[in-house]
Design an enzyme around this catalytic site. Structure first.
Site, PDB file in Angstrom:
ATOM      1  N   ASP A 139     -18.552 -16.137  43.383  1.00  0.00           N
ATOM      2  CA  ASP A 139     -17.491 -16.413  42.407  1.00  0.00           C
ATOM      3  C   ASP A 139     -18.065 -17.205  41.227  1.00  0.00           C
ATOM      4  OD1 ASP A 139     -14.836 -17.308  41.296  1.00  0.00           O
ATOM      5  OD2 ASP A 139     -14.096 -16.413  43.144  1.00  0.00           O
ATOM      6  N   HIS A 202     -11.809 -20.943  38.910  1.00  0.00           N
ATOM      7  CA  HIS A 202     -11.568 -19.772  39.757  1.00  0.00           C
ATOM      8  C   HIS A 202     -12.295 -19.876  41.110  1.00  0.00           C
ATOM      9  CE1 HIS A 202     -11.813 -15.411  40.778  1.00  0.00           C
ATOM     10  NE2 HIS A 202     -10.727 -15.280  40.034  1.00  0.00           N
ATOM     11  N   SER A 525      -7.337 -11.955  42.934  1.00  0.00           N
ATOM     12  CA  SER A 525      -8.357 -12.971  43.209  1.00  0.00           C
ATOM     13  C   SER A 525      -7.855 -14.014  44.191  1.00  0.00           C
ATOM     14  CB  SER A 525      -8.729 -13.711  41.912  1.00  0.00           C
ATOM     15  OG  SER A 525      -9.562 -12.916  41.123  1.00  0.00           O
TER      16      SER A 525
END
Ligand SMILES: *[C@@H]1O[C@H](CO)[C@@H](O)[C@H](O)[C@H]1NC(C)=O
Ligand SMILES: *[C@@H]1O[C@H](CO)[C@@H](O)[C@H](O)[C@H]1NC(C)=O
Ligand SMILES: *[C@@H]1O[C@H](CO)[C@@H](O)[C@H](O)[C@H]1NC(C)=O
Ligand SMILES: *[C@@H]1O[C@H](CO)[C@@H](O)[C@H](O)[C@H]1NC(C)=O
Ligand SMILES: *[C@@H]1O[C@H](CO)[C@@H](O)[C@H](O)[C@H]1NC(C)=O
Ligand SMILES: *[C@@H]1O[C@H](CO)[C@@H](O)[C@H](O)[C@H]1NC(C)=O
Ligand SMILES: *[C@@H]1O[C@H](CO)[C@@H](O)[C@H](O)[C@H]1NC(C)=O
Length: 741
Positions: A139, A202, A525
């Site tokens: 990620d 994220h 996600s």
């Protein structure tokens, strides 16, 4: 050929990364040269082979500035800057499976686990086994100081761990984050990282959803207050950073797989994907995940955020577990109070408190002196006149107007939205209103002398109809392998609260100076790490189960979703149904598929014997007979799909084999439950009773589906349910008209 650059996407809170592969010399660019498995002979040295190939092709003796990466730990290949003619020569060399340009990919919780009945104090756990599980997170890096990754109470890394902490500058691992690596971007992508630290938020968010600690009193400025926790709070995390604000590159992603597999992770979660599906031999996610599967590691991947049109999912390989996103019972709402006292409910995650103060309301349409009405009503960039909007709340016909309103000095913005099923974090007070509500405000502002309005801080409702597949979630069918249903299942991915980066603004807007330890994001996600957490949980109880067994257990024990309810969507939205982590522990029967089964599938898809031997690293063959005997729909998959000719009679058969992982002496009976538009199909299961005498016994059966195929883009469907006294094993059966996409 630089493609357009989308700098940032307000919706879905995902950075949409630039797609340009900017060029150094002439028209050279970074290509990935995929060479399959690492040859088993002991003398083979992948990197020197890569250098030899490059020297031969380029005629240059020094190739340091050409070789970008060498994949050598878990599979074979390299990334290098090549011209077009060099690319062609490499592609024709012995030992090369495929050569394709590196491309840019996109990054695509408190209440969510409770929503699935996975309650903190009611979930059986085996902490000492759970702490042996390592979740690999590919990620945007991780925020190591977050409470979600504190290592209080953790012992040293499990002995099987072979990775390292190579997190770079000012990055320290601990006994929770046991490994970290980062991959500098190649091909001129901006934002070269110097550490595995997360600058986007994220990666910290996904890692904490999969395996973060339980952290009490987590919230986003009081919103969503509760205990934030991952699916396996006692497990370890290895972070592989391949994305930065400048982008994620597919050549770096492949390096992360090369390392994660060799480092010894148990599960890989990867909330990244392309915006369009790629052929398998050019799909770095499919390539990396194939070699992970071959080593017993399941890869869980987000289906994508390109919905709701059909055929939009980019996560297509059958050895990947692909996850759609749906809502949970909690949602954030933002009230707007008009000067006449009327209250209107909109969407957003608004942490700003205007204390009920009413501000002047001005319509963008009448707040511009330089733009025509058609641009001004959207508050298009450069249109709003500061003098007319400063200190006021602005009404804009599009959410694209928010930043313009902020720049012009507005206090807040009320915008029109076509998507009422998800709330986003913005950098100022915003309420997004669905059409009717928006029109109410428009008629108020246009008919009132001195219009006033206030935007309240958001409230959470816990009474939403759920689960419903989110409009943004990418849909099937699978455009690369039409007879493998994708996505595989759905999980919570709407308005998820989880750990964040203190280097990133929660709205992703640069001018937003707020910093939050926990923030709210939406997307596939966010659903992907829920499934990865559940897979890791399952692995603590069944440490020897193969990736396909874990995948089957998760898919066949999902909550059924109602495909006859058009609001819920079809199997192209939710696959087998909604994640149910507790029941996945006891699937009863599983559909297993081995590496050899997947190689046979690739044979049916026209891969040559030469390629298949490279990919598998063994003596696999693909004769004309083998190709003819293998139908992709007969891969022993936990769901069944077939693309048939539109508006014609069809009669298709699926062959499946189940393995008993329940009790000895169990008898399963088949039942077929009709789904959407399924009165038109007939389903026969032969045999329809399976008696299992022992554990791990296998029994085969066929499912024959006949009828008339649909004409539209939606499938006809049914569900096959095998049940004994204590298990129900559900598989969707989906028939659809081919070539509509
Ligand atoms: C769970 O148990 C812990 C410790 O026993 C307690 O502090 C916590 O409040 C409990 N949580 C819930 C949701 O009951
Ligand atoms: C390391 O990073 C943290 C978090 O950004 C920061 O607070 C700290 O000052 C940094 N330390 C150094 C030596 O740069
Ligand atoms: C599914 O949705 C349809 C249409 O809304 C409804 O009539 C039916 O009762 C629902 N079935 C279940 C099991 O909820
Ligand atoms: C495989 O190749 C044959 C002959 O070129 C072609 O007819 C067939 O459609 C191909 N199948 C797939 C799945 O691409
Ligand atoms: C492939 O190798 C395996 C084991 O090395 C052997 O049992 C098998 O017969 C071989 N198959 C072919 C087609 O050569
Ligand atoms: C479908 O095909 C099977 C075998 O090929 C046959 O037994 C069956 O009768 C057919 N069903 C229909 C409805 O044509
Ligand atoms: C299973 O069934 C067989 C034959 O009916 C019987 O001999 C055996 O004891 C049974 N095993 C268990 C564990 O019930």
């Amino acid at each position: 050929m630089a493609k357009p650059v989308l700098v940032y996407c307000l919706l879905l809170c995902l950075l949409v990364l630039s797609v340009s592969a900017s060029h150094q010399d002439e028209d050279r660019q970074v290509y990935i040269v995929y060479m399959g498995a690492i040859p088993s002979n002991a003398e083979y040295m992948p990197t020197s082979q890569h250098i030899n190939i490059l020297q031969e092709v380029t005629g240059e003796s020094s190739i340091e500035n050409r070789l970008v990466r060498s994949y050598r730990r878990s599979f074979n290949g390299f990334a290098a800057t090549l011209s077009d003619s060099e690319r062609e020569r490499v592609a024709n060399m012995e030992g090369v499976v495929s050569v394709f340009p590196s491309r840019k990919l996109q990054l695509q919780t408190t209440a969510s686990w409770d929503f699935m009945g996975f309650k903190e104090n009611k979930t059986k756990r085996v902490p000492n086994l759970e702490s042996d599980i390592i979740v690999g997170v590919i990620d945007s890096g991780i925020w190591p100081e977050s409470a979600s990754f504190d290592d209080n109470g953790f012992g040293p890394a499990p002995s099987k761990w072979k990775g390292e902490c190579a997190g770079g500058k000012n990055f320290t691992c601990n006994n929770k984050i046991i490994g970290a690596r980062y991959y500098t971007s190649s091909g001129g992508f901006s934002g070269t990282p110097e550490s595995a630290r997360d600058h986007i938020g994220h990666g910290s968010h996904t890692a904490s959803t999969a395996a973060g600690n339980s952290v009490e009193d987590a919230s986003f400025y009081g919103l969503g207050l509760g205990t934030a926790r991952g699916g396996v709070p006692a497990a370890r995390i290895a972070a592989y950073k391949v994305c930065d604000p400048g982008g994620c590159s597919s050549d770096g992603l492949l390096s992360a797989f090369d390392d994660a597999i060799a480092d010894g992770v148990d599960i890989i979660t990867i909330s990244i994907g392309g915006d369009t599906p790629a052929r398998l031999e050019q799909d770095t996610l499919a390539i990396g995940a194939f070699h992970a599967m071959a080593k017993g590691i399941l890869t869980v991947n987000s289906a994508g955020n390109s919905g709701p049109s059909p055929g939009t999912t980019s996560s297509v390989a059958p050895w990947i577990l692909s996850v759609a996103a749906s809502n949970s019972n909690r949602a954030f709402f933002t009230k707007v109070i008009l000067g006449d006292g009327k209250t209107i409910v909109g969407r957003s995650v608004n942490s700003f408190d205007l204390k009920g103060k009413r501000y002047d309301l001005v319509y963008g349409k009448s707040a511009s002196r330089i733009c025509d009405e058609d641009s001004a009503r959207f508050c298009s960039s450069g249109c709003l006149d500061s003098e007319l909007v400063n200190g006021k709340i602005v009404l804009c016909d599009s959410s694209r107007g928010i930043v313009e309103a902020e720049m012009a000095g507005a206090v807040g913005t009320i915008v029109k939205t076509a998507k009422s099923d998800v709330s986003f974090v913005f950098s100022s007070p915003v309420a997004a209103l669905f059409e009717d509500q928006y029109e109410t405000v428009v008629s108020y502002v246009t008919s009132t002398e001195d219009p006033k309005v206030s935007i309240l801080k958001s409230d959470a409702s816990m009474k939403e109809t759920a689960p419903v597949v989110a409009s943004f979630s990418s849909r099937g069918p699978n455009t690369i392998i039409p007879d493998i249903l994708k996505p595989d299942l759905t999980a919570p991915g709407v308005e998820i609260l989880a750990a964040y980066s203190l280097d990133a603004s929660p709205s992703a807007a640069e001018h937003d100076t707020r910093r939050a330890k926990y923030s709210v994001l939406s997307g596939t996600s966010m659903s992907c790490p829920h499934v990865a957490g559940a897979a890791a949980y399952l692995k603590t109880f069944h440490p020897n189960w193969s990736p396909s067994m874990i995948k089957s257990a998760i898919m066949t024990t999902t909550w059924p979703m109602n495909s006859t309810d058009s609001a819920v969507g079809s199997e192209f939205g939710f696959g087998a149904g909604h994640l149910n982590p507790l029941s996945a522990l006891h699937p009863g029967l599983v559909y297993e598929s081995t590496k050899a089964d997947h190689i046979a599938l690739l044979c049916a898809l026209n891969f040559t014997t030469t390629s298949l031997r490279l990919i598998s690293g063994d003596n696999s063959t693909c004769t004309a007979q083998e190709k003819a005997d293998t139908l992709p729909r007969n891969l022993n998959y936990p769901s069944m799909a077939a693309a048939v000719s539109s508006r014609k009679a069809f009669n298709v058969t699926f062959v499946r084999t189940v393995t008993n992982v329940g009790m000895v002496n169990s008898t399963y009976k088949a039942e077929v439950v009709k789904g959407a538009v399924s009165s038109k199909i007939d389903v026969k299961v032969e045999p329809d009773v399976l008696s299992m005498k022992s554990v791990y016994e296998k029994k085969s059966f066929t499912v024959t589906v006949s009828g008339e195929s649909p004409e539209g883009s939606e499938p006809v469907s049914a569900t096959l349910v095998w049940s004994d006294v204590s298990h129900t094993v559900r598989s969707p059966i989906v028939i659809y008209a081919a070539r509509l996409f």
